[in-house]
Motif scaffolding. Structure first.
Motif, PDB file in Angstrom:
ATOM      1  N   GLU A  23       0.828  -1.210   0.000  1.00 55.48           N
ATOM      2  CA  GLU A  23       0.000   0.000   0.000  1.00 55.48           C
ATOM      3  C   GLU A  23       0.862   1.260   0.000  1.00 55.48           C
ATOM      4  N   TRP A  24       2.037   1.171   0.586  1.00 50.49           N
ATOM      5  CA  TRP A  24       2.934   2.316   0.697  1.00 50.49           C
ATOM      6  C   TRP A  24       3.931   2.418  -0.455  1.00 50.49           C
ATOM      7  N   GLY A  25       3.784   1.570  -1.469  1.00 53.52           N
ATOM      8  CA  GLY A  25       4.627   1.705  -2.647  1.00 53.52           C
ATOM      9  C   GLY A  25       5.799   0.758  -2.751  1.00 53.52           C
ATOM     10  N   ILE A  26       5.889  -0.231  -1.871  1.00 50.50           N
ATOM     11  CA  ILE A  26       6.959  -1.228  -1.949  1.00 50.50           C
ATOM     12  C   ILE A  26       6.320  -2.515  -2.464  1.00 50.50           C
ATOM     13  N   PRO A  27       6.592  -2.878  -3.717  1.00 49.51           N
ATOM     14  CA  PRO A  27       5.924  -4.039  -4.323  1.00 49.51           C
ATOM     15  C   PRO A  27       6.159  -5.338  -3.557  1.00 49.51           C
ATOM     16  N   ARG A  28       5.155  -6.177  -3.550  1.00 47.17           N
ATOM     17  CA  ARG A  28       5.169  -7.460  -2.835  1.00 47.17           C
ATOM     18  C   ARG A  28       6.321  -8.356  -3.277  1.00 47.17           C
ATOM     19  N   ASP A  29       6.699  -8.311  -4.539  1.00 53.36           N
ATOM     20  CA  ASP A  29       7.748  -9.199  -5.040  1.00 53.36           C
ATOM     21  C   ASP A  29       9.138  -8.553  -5.056  1.00 53.36           C
ATOM     22  N   SER A  30       9.298  -7.413  -4.400  1.00 57.80           N
ATOM     23  CA  SER A  30      10.589  -6.722  -4.385  1.00 57.80           C
ATOM     24  C   SER A  30      11.510  -7.283  -3.301  1.00 57.80           C
ATOM     25  N   ASP A  31      12.811  -7.060  -3.467  1.00 63.57           N
ATOM     26  CA  ASP A  31      13.777  -7.457  -2.442  1.00 63.57           C
ATOM     27  C   ASP A  31      13.484  -6.765  -1.119  1.00 63.57           C
ATOM     28  N   ALA A  32      13.073  -5.494  -1.187  1.00 64.40           N
ATOM     29  CA  ALA A  32      12.777  -4.743   0.036  1.00 64.40           C
ATOM     30  C   ALA A  32      11.615  -5.379   0.792  1.00 64.40           C
ATOM     31  N   SER A  33      10.551  -5.743   0.090  1.00 60.18           N
ATOM     32  CA  SER A  33       9.405  -6.375   0.742  1.00 60.18           C
ATOM     33  C   SER A  33       9.809  -7.698   1.373  1.00 60.18           C
ATOM     34  N   HIS A  34      10.582  -8.502   0.636  1.00 57.29           N
ATOM     35  CA  HIS A  34      11.028  -9.792   1.177  1.00 57.29           C
ATOM     36  C   HIS A  34      11.906  -9.599   2.412  1.00 57.29           C
ATOM     37  N   GLY A  35      12.825  -8.644   2.345  1.00 54.70           N
ATOM     38  CA  GLY A  35      13.732  -8.403   3.467  1.00 54.70           C
ATOM     39  C   GLY A  35      13.002  -7.904   4.702  1.00 54.70           C
ATOM     40  N   PRO A  70      -1.402  10.996   1.490  1.00 53.15           N
ATOM     41  CA  PRO A  70      -2.563  10.758   0.620  1.00 53.15           C
ATOM     42  C   PRO A  70      -2.388  11.461  -0.733  1.00 53.15           C
ATOM     43  N   GLY A  71      -2.591  10.709  -1.800  1.00 51.40           N
ATOM     44  CA  GLY A  71      -2.525  11.284  -3.139  1.00 51.40           C
ATOM     45  C   GLY A  71      -1.125  11.486  -3.687  1.00 51.40           C
ATOM     46  N   VAL A  72      -0.095  11.221  -2.888  1.00 56.29           N
ATOM     47  CA  VAL A  72       1.284  11.395  -3.339  1.00 56.29           C
ATOM     48  C   VAL A  72       1.927  10.021  -3.434  1.00 56.29           C
ATOM     49  N   ARG A  73       2.446   9.685  -4.612  1.00 59.40           N
ATOM     50  CA  ARG A  73       3.050   8.359  -4.809  1.00 59.40           C
ATOM     51  C   ARG A  73       4.566   8.506  -4.802  1.00 59.40           C
ATOM     52  N   ARG A  74       5.199   8.115  -3.711  1.00 60.65           N
ATOM     53  CA  ARG A  74       6.658   8.121  -3.630  1.00 60.65           C
ATOM     54  C   ARG A  74       7.101   6.879  -2.877  1.00 60.65           C
ATOM     55  N   THR A  75       8.216   6.342  -3.276  1.00 61.61           N
ATOM     56  CA  THR A  75       8.708   5.112  -2.669  1.00 61.61           C
ATOM     57  C   THR A  75       9.459   5.430  -1.386  1.00 61.61           C
ATOM     58  N   PRO A  76       9.141   4.746  -0.294  1.00 61.34           N
ATOM     59  CA  PRO A  76       9.883   4.964   0.956  1.00 61.34           C
ATOM     60  C   PRO A  76      11.355   4.566   0.805  1.00 61.34           C
ATOM     61  N   VAL A  77      12.214   5.188   1.578  1.00 61.49           N
ATOM     62  CA  VAL A  77      13.642   4.869   1.530  1.00 61.49           C
ATOM     63  C   VAL A  77      14.109   4.111   2.770  1.00 61.49           C
ATOM     64  N   ALA A  78      13.276   4.056   3.792  1.00 59.82           N
ATOM     65  CA  ALA A  78      13.634   3.319   5.004  1.00 59.82           C
ATOM     66  C   ALA A  78      12.367   2.813   5.684  1.00 59.82           C
ATOM     67  N   ALA A  79      12.493   1.658   6.327  1.00 61.56           N
ATOM     68  CA  ALA A  79      11.383   1.087   7.090  1.00 61.56           C
ATOM     69  C   ALA A  79      11.887   0.773   8.492  1.00 61.56           C
ATOM     70  N   ARG A  80      11.020   0.922   9.469  1.00 62.22           N
ATOM     71  CA  ARG A  80      11.343   0.599  10.862  1.00 62.22           C
ATOM     72  C   ARG A  80      10.263  -0.345  11.380  1.00 62.22           C
ATOM     73  N   ILE A  81      10.720  -1.431  11.998  1.00 65.59           N
ATOM     74  CA  ILE A  81       9.825  -2.426  12.588  1.00 65.59           C
ATOM     75  C   ILE A  81      10.087  -2.427  14.085  1.00 65.59           C
ATOM     76  N   GLU A  82       9.031  -2.347  14.869  1.00 63.79           N
ATOM     77  CA  GLU A  82       9.139  -2.431  16.326  1.00 63.79           C
ATOM     78  C   GLU A  82       8.193  -3.521  16.804  1.00 63.79           C
ATOM     79  N   VAL A  83       8.712  -4.445  17.603  1.00 66.60           N
ATOM     80  CA  VAL A  83       7.884  -5.511  18.165  1.00 66.60           C
ATOM     81  C   VAL A  83       8.058  -5.477  19.684  1.00 66.60           C
ATOM     82  N   SER A  84       6.956  -5.279  20.380  1.00 68.08           N
ATOM     83  CA  SER A  84       6.981  -5.178  21.840  1.00 68.08           C
ATOM     84  C   SER A  84       6.334  -6.403  22.454  1.00 68.08           C
TER      85      SER A  84
END
Length: 140
Positions: A23-35, A70-84
């Motif tokens: 939904e945020w512009g990182i395709p499901r089959d991309s290396d970024a999504s897999h990583g 909203p309405g702006v299509r740009r690819t993120p350059v970094a992702a952060r995951i937090e698990v508590s």
């Protein structure tokens, strides 16, 4: 989002990460999504295995930079995951699992090695109850 502290909850969390990234512009089959999905899977599996407290859920937070607009299509350059999770006394520890696995023929305990290898950085933050294990992934 909160998930049940179970293998099923960890699996659902990982699937949600992939969907949200798409939904945020990182395709499901991309290396970024897999990583990022692999990192989320390892952190949530660790929360279930090592941070489980009966009756308590784990919490997953996923953010990307720049944030989606909203309405702006740009690819993120970094992702952060937090698990508590609810067990602050059981902190993750990066060890030399390769040597230990060879010596003891262990099949578990390499998740944090994967996190360390894939994430640009990771760490642990204490909470009033429990801890948050986080990592960041640079999207190329």
């Amino acid at each position: 989002m909160f998930f049940t502290s179970s293998r099923h909850g960890a699996r659902l969390a990982r699937r949600l990460v992939v969907r949200r990234l798409e939904e945020w512009g990182i395709p499901r089959d991309s290396d970024a999504s897999h990583g990022i999905a692999l990192l989320a899977g390892e952190l949530t599996a660790n929360a279930v295995s090592h941070g489980h407290v009966p009756g308590r859920n784990f919490h997953l937070r996923l953010t990307v930079q720049p944030p989606p607009a909203p309405g702006v299509r740009r690819t993120p350059v970094a992702a952060r995951i937090e698990v508590s999770d609810a067990r602050g006394e059981r902190r993750p520890e990066l060890r030399d699992y390769v040597a230990e696995a060879m010596a003891y023929q262990e099949e578990h305990g390499r998740g944090l090695v994967l996190v360390d290898a894939l994430a640009s950085k990771w760490g642990v933050t204490d909470r009033t109850i429990g801890k948050t294990v986080w990592c960041e992934y640079a999207v190329e």
